[in-house]
Design a protein around this motif. Structure first.
Motif, PDB file in Angstrom:
ATOM      1  N   ALA A   5      47.425   7.272  34.543  1.00 53.75           N
ATOM      2  CA  ALA A   5      48.716   6.717  34.105  1.00 53.75           C
ATOM      3  C   ALA A   5      49.603   6.467  35.326  1.00 53.75           C
ATOM      4  CB  ALA A   5      49.397   7.669  33.130  1.00 53.75           C
ATOM      5  N   ASP A   6      49.648   7.440  36.234  1.00 51.87           N
ATOM      6  CA  ASP A   6      50.487   7.290  37.431  1.00 51.87           C
ATOM      7  C   ASP A   6      50.022   6.113  38.289  1.00 51.87           C
ATOM      8  OD1 ASP A   6      51.874   9.474  36.568  1.00 51.87           O
ATOM      9  OD2 ASP A   6      50.960  10.889  37.985  1.00 51.87           O
ATOM     10  N   SER A   7      48.686   5.912  38.335  1.00 54.11           N
ATOM     11  CA  SER A   7      48.150   4.849  39.203  1.00 54.11           C
ATOM     12  C   SER A   7      48.569   3.458  38.708  1.00 54.11           C
ATOM     13  CB  SER A   7      46.627   4.927  39.276  1.00 54.11           C
ATOM     14  OG  SER A   7      46.042   4.358  38.119  1.00 54.11           O
ATOM     15  N   GLY A   8      48.837   3.326  37.387  1.00 55.30           N
ATOM     16  CA  GLY A   8      49.226   2.023  36.848  1.00 55.30           C
ATOM     17  C   GLY A   8      50.716   1.945  36.549  1.00 55.30           C
ATOM     18  N   ALA A   9      51.479   2.934  37.033  1.00 56.48           N
ATOM     19  CA  ALA A   9      52.899   3.006  36.652  1.00 56.48           C
ATOM     20  C   ALA A   9      53.802   2.212  37.583  1.00 56.48           C
ATOM     21  CB  ALA A   9      53.346   4.463  36.638  1.00 56.48           C
ATOM     22  N   ASP A  10      54.775   1.570  36.946  1.00 53.30           N
ATOM     23  CA  ASP A  10      55.831   0.899  37.694  1.00 53.30           C
ATOM     24  C   ASP A  10      57.102   1.210  36.921  1.00 53.30           C
ATOM     25  OD1 ASP A  10      57.423  -0.677  39.185  1.00 53.30           O
ATOM     26  OD2 ASP A  10      56.597  -2.593  38.489  1.00 53.30           O
ATOM     27  N   GLY A  11      57.859   2.182  37.416  1.00 54.37           N
ATOM     28  CA  GLY A  11      59.040   2.640  36.676  1.00 54.37           C
ATOM     29  C   GLY A  11      58.621   3.237  35.348  1.00 54.37           C
ATOM     30  N   ASN A  12      59.194   2.699  34.272  1.00 51.51           N
ATOM     31  CA  ASN A  12      58.913   3.270  32.956  1.00 51.51           C
ATOM     32  C   ASN A  12      57.781   2.575  32.221  1.00 51.51           C
ATOM     33  OD1 ASN A  12      60.420   5.548  32.673  1.00 51.51           O
ATOM     34  ND2 ASN A  12      62.286   4.438  32.072  1.00 51.51           N
ATOM     35  N   THR A  13      57.045   1.717  32.959  1.00 51.11           N
ATOM     36  CA  THR A  13      55.946   0.980  32.339  1.00 51.11           C
ATOM     37  C   THR A  13      54.637   1.327  33.036  1.00 51.11           C
ATOM     38  OG1 THR A  13      57.516  -0.802  31.986  1.00 51.11           O
ATOM     39  CG2 THR A  13      55.192  -1.348  31.685  1.00 51.11           C
ATOM     40  N   VAL A  14      53.587   1.504  32.229  1.00 52.10           N
ATOM     41  CA  VAL A  14      52.254   1.720  32.795  1.00 52.10           C
ATOM     42  C   VAL A  14      51.406   0.521  32.382  1.00 52.10           C
ATOM     43  CG1 VAL A  14      50.199   3.190  32.746  1.00 52.10           C
ATOM     44  CG2 VAL A  14      52.478   4.245  32.610  1.00 52.10           C
ATOM     45  N   ARG A  15      50.910  -0.227  33.360  1.00 57.51           N
ATOM     46  CA  ARG A  15      50.090  -1.411  33.057  1.00 57.51           C
ATOM     47  C   ARG A  15      48.626  -1.097  33.301  1.00 57.51           C
ATOM     48  NH1 ARG A  15      53.320  -5.854  32.470  1.00 57.51           N
ATOM     49  NH2 ARG A  15      55.442  -5.403  33.111  1.00 57.51           N
ATOM     50  N   LEU A  16      47.830  -1.349  32.282  1.00 56.88           N
ATOM     51  CA  LEU A  16      46.395  -1.061  32.397  1.00 56.88           C
ATOM     52  C   LEU A  16      45.585  -2.281  31.965  1.00 56.88           C
ATOM     53  CD1 LEU A  16      46.410   2.508  30.783  1.00 56.88           C
ATOM     54  CD2 LEU A  16      46.260   1.966  33.217  1.00 56.88           C
ATOM     55  N   PRO A  17      44.403  -2.462  32.559  1.00 54.42           N
ATOM     56  CA  PRO A  17      43.583  -3.616  32.159  1.00 54.42           C
ATOM     57  C   PRO A  17      43.052  -3.449  30.731  1.00 54.42           C
ATOM     58  CG  PRO A  17      42.423  -2.232  33.754  1.00 54.42           C
ATOM     59  CD  PRO A  17      43.806  -1.682  33.646  1.00 54.42           C
ATOM     60  N   PRO A  18      42.825  -4.548  30.005  1.00 56.35           N
ATOM     61  CA  PRO A  18      42.392  -4.476  28.597  1.00 56.35           C
ATOM     62  C   PRO A  18      40.891  -4.207  28.491  1.00 56.35           C
ATOM     63  CG  PRO A  18      42.687  -6.751  29.253  1.00 56.35           C
ATOM     64  CD  PRO A  18      43.011  -5.928  30.459  1.00 56.35           C
ATOM     65  N   ILE A  19      40.532  -2.973  28.757  1.00 54.33           N
ATOM     66  CA  ILE A  19      39.106  -2.617  28.775  1.00 54.33           C
ATOM     67  C   ILE A  19      38.863  -1.424  27.857  1.00 54.33           C
ATOM     68  CG2 ILE A  19      38.784  -3.475  31.126  1.00 54.33           C
ATOM     69  CD1 ILE A  19      38.887  -0.530  32.049  1.00 54.33           C
ATOM     70  N   LEU A  20      37.598  -1.107  27.653  1.00 47.30           N
ATOM     71  CA  LEU A  20      37.257   0.057  26.836  1.00 47.30           C
ATOM     72  C   LEU A  20      37.186   1.297  27.713  1.00 47.30           C
ATOM     73  CD1 LEU A  20      34.578  -1.575  24.549  1.00 47.30           C
ATOM     74  CD2 LEU A  20      36.853  -0.737  23.880  1.00 47.30           C
ATOM     75  N   PHE A  21      37.467   2.429  27.080  1.00 48.63           N
ATOM     76  CA  PHE A  21      37.575   3.685  27.819  1.00 48.63           C
ATOM     77  C   PHE A  21      36.936   4.785  26.983  1.00 48.63           C
ATOM     78  CE2 PHE A  21      40.547   6.803  30.031  1.00 48.63           C
ATOM     79  CZ  PHE A  21      39.994   6.594  31.281  1.00 48.63           C
ATOM     80  N   GLN A  22      36.287   5.748  27.629  1.00 47.68           N
ATOM     81  CA  GLN A  22      35.558   6.786  26.878  1.00 47.68           C
ATOM     82  C   GLN A  22      35.550   8.096  27.671  1.00 47.68           C
ATOM     83  OE1 GLN A  22      31.801   5.233  25.550  1.00 47.68           O
ATOM     84  NE2 GLN A  22      31.150   7.161  24.614  1.00 47.68           N
ATOM     85  N   PRO A  23      36.736   8.659  27.943  1.00 43.71           N
ATOM     86  CA  PRO A  23      36.793   9.813  28.843  1.00 43.71           C
ATOM     87  C   PRO A  23      36.103  11.057  28.278  1.00 43.71           C
ATOM     88  CG  PRO A  23      38.906   9.506  27.757  1.00 43.71           C
ATOM     89  CD  PRO A  23      38.046   8.339  27.365  1.00 43.71           C
ATOM     90  N   ILE A  24      35.753  11.959  29.181  1.00 43.43           N
ATOM     91  CA  ILE A  24      35.021  13.174  28.816  1.00 43.43           C
ATOM     92  C   ILE A  24      35.784  14.402  29.328  1.00 43.43           C
ATOM     93  CG2 ILE A  24      33.580  12.949  30.919  1.00 43.43           C
ATOM     94  CD1 ILE A  24      31.251  14.166  29.282  1.00 43.43           C
ATOM     95  N   ALA A  25      35.737  15.482  28.576  1.00 45.12           N
ATOM     96  CA  ALA A  25      36.436  16.712  28.974  1.00 45.12           C
ATOM     97  C   ALA A  25      35.661  17.418  30.089  1.00 45.12           C
ATOM     98  CB  ALA A  25      36.580  17.640  27.772  1.00 45.12           C
ATOM     99  N   ALA A  26      36.397  18.013  31.030  1.00 48.76           N
ATOM    100  CA  ALA A  26      35.764  18.710  32.164  1.00 48.76           C
ATOM    101  C   ALA A  26      34.809  19.809  31.684  1.00 48.76           C
ATOM    102  CB  ALA A  26      36.844  19.292  33.070  1.00 48.76           C
TER     103      ALA A  26
END
Ligand SMILES: NC(=O)c1ccc[n+]([C@@H]2O[C@H](COP(=O)([O-])OP(=O)(O)OC[C@H]3O[C@@H](n4cnc5c(N)ncnc54)[C@H](OP(=O)(O)O)[C@@H]3O)[C@@H](O)[C@H]2O)c1
Length: 250
Positions: free
Chosen positions: A140-161
């Motif tokens: 989220a921080d990597s795509g943040a600009d002020g109060n907006t987070v911009r992310l590419p329109p892709i699929l995501f499937q994160p896994i727990a550590a």
């Protein structure tokens, strides 16, 4: 059996060390803090003595393109010959699903790490994981600009550590595949939706936008860049459960 976990004090490393110790194995949690440094070479040869399996879970202190490439190349060049000399029978490393499908600097460095492993002649298994749920805040921080987070329109499937660590431990105790195993979380959804849910759980007011111009850590990504394309092993901890746990632990 003696198992050396390089990066054994890190997020995945410490969980993997605990699981293997619980299984009765002799485990060395190796890291600069314990006198094993794969960049300077300090303590590497000594740590390998008598080891049957080495699991590399180290990470670069800097994610800057050049620094991260230098980290994984230097680390591999110090570690792998020491393992070969000590007769290590299985090298396991943790890489990233889609690492060869995007052009960001971190992914390039992981490809370099994988190439050194394949060329080393040591029996190996590369575990490619999707993004850790614990990494959602950083994303989220990597795509943040002020109060907006911009992310590419892709699929995501994160896994727990926790799921990553148990699968890495299982792979390490099995026969080397001399190939790649892919692992992912049980839930797949649009990138912006998952990050927005994460921010809501964290009571973070930033708004998440799906932006076709946005990049992922500076790299271009397409719909399927970060998710497994073929059969993958799935973790047990879903997003809802992980959000619930992280809220309870906060
Ligand atoms: N983040 C993701 O979503 C993701 C997804 C797939 C794969 N991965 C991969 O997963 C692996 C583990 O990541 P993580 O988040 O668990 O890492 P982490 O928490 O940042 O831990 C890094 C570990 O590396 C050790 N280390 C740093 N420099 C070292 C050196 N010179 N020699 C030996 N050890 C060194 C650290 O030791 P100290 O504690 O002594 O500093 C620490 O134990 C990484 O290889 C990463 O590429 C990450």
């Amino acid at each position: 059996m003696k198992i050396v976990v390089i990066g054994g004090t890190g997020l995945i490393g410490s969980k993997t060390v605990a699981i293997l110790r619980q299984g009765g194995h002799e485990v060395v949690a190796a890291s600069p803090k314990s006198g094993v440094n794969t960049i300077t070479g300090e303590g590497v040869k000594e740590a390998m003595t008598g080891a049957g399996v080495v699991i590399d879970l180290a990470n670069s202190p800097s994610f800057e393109d050049k620094a991260v490439l230098e980290f994984f190349e230097t680390s591999g060049r110090n570690l792998l010959p020491a393992e070969a000399a000590a007769g290590v029978r299985h090298h396991v490393a943790l890489s990233i699903v889609g690492t060869d499908r995007s052009d960001n600097g971190y992914f390039r460095a992981k490809v370099a790490q994988e190439k050194l492993i394949v060329a080393s002649g040591i029996p190996y298994t590369i575990v490619r994981a999707t993004q850790f749920m614990e990494f959602l805040g950083g994303i989220a921080d990597s795509g943040a600009d002020g109060n907006t987070v911009r992310l590419p329109p892709i699929l995501f499937q994160p896994i727990a550590a926790d799921d990553v660590a148990s699968m890495v431990a299982e792979v390490a105790l099995a026969a080397p595949r001399n190939g790649i195993v892919e692992i992912a979380g049980p839930d797949r959804a649009p990138f912006n939706e998952i990050v927005a849910r994460y921010l809501k759980t964290a009571s973070d007011p930033r708004e998440v936008l799906s932006d076709p111009e946005a990049r992922y850590w500076g790299g271009q990504v397409e719909t399927y860049s970060l998710v497994p394309l073929h059969e993958a092993r799935l973790g047990r901890i879903g997003l809802e459960e992980w959000f619930r746990r992280s809220k309870a632990g906060a």
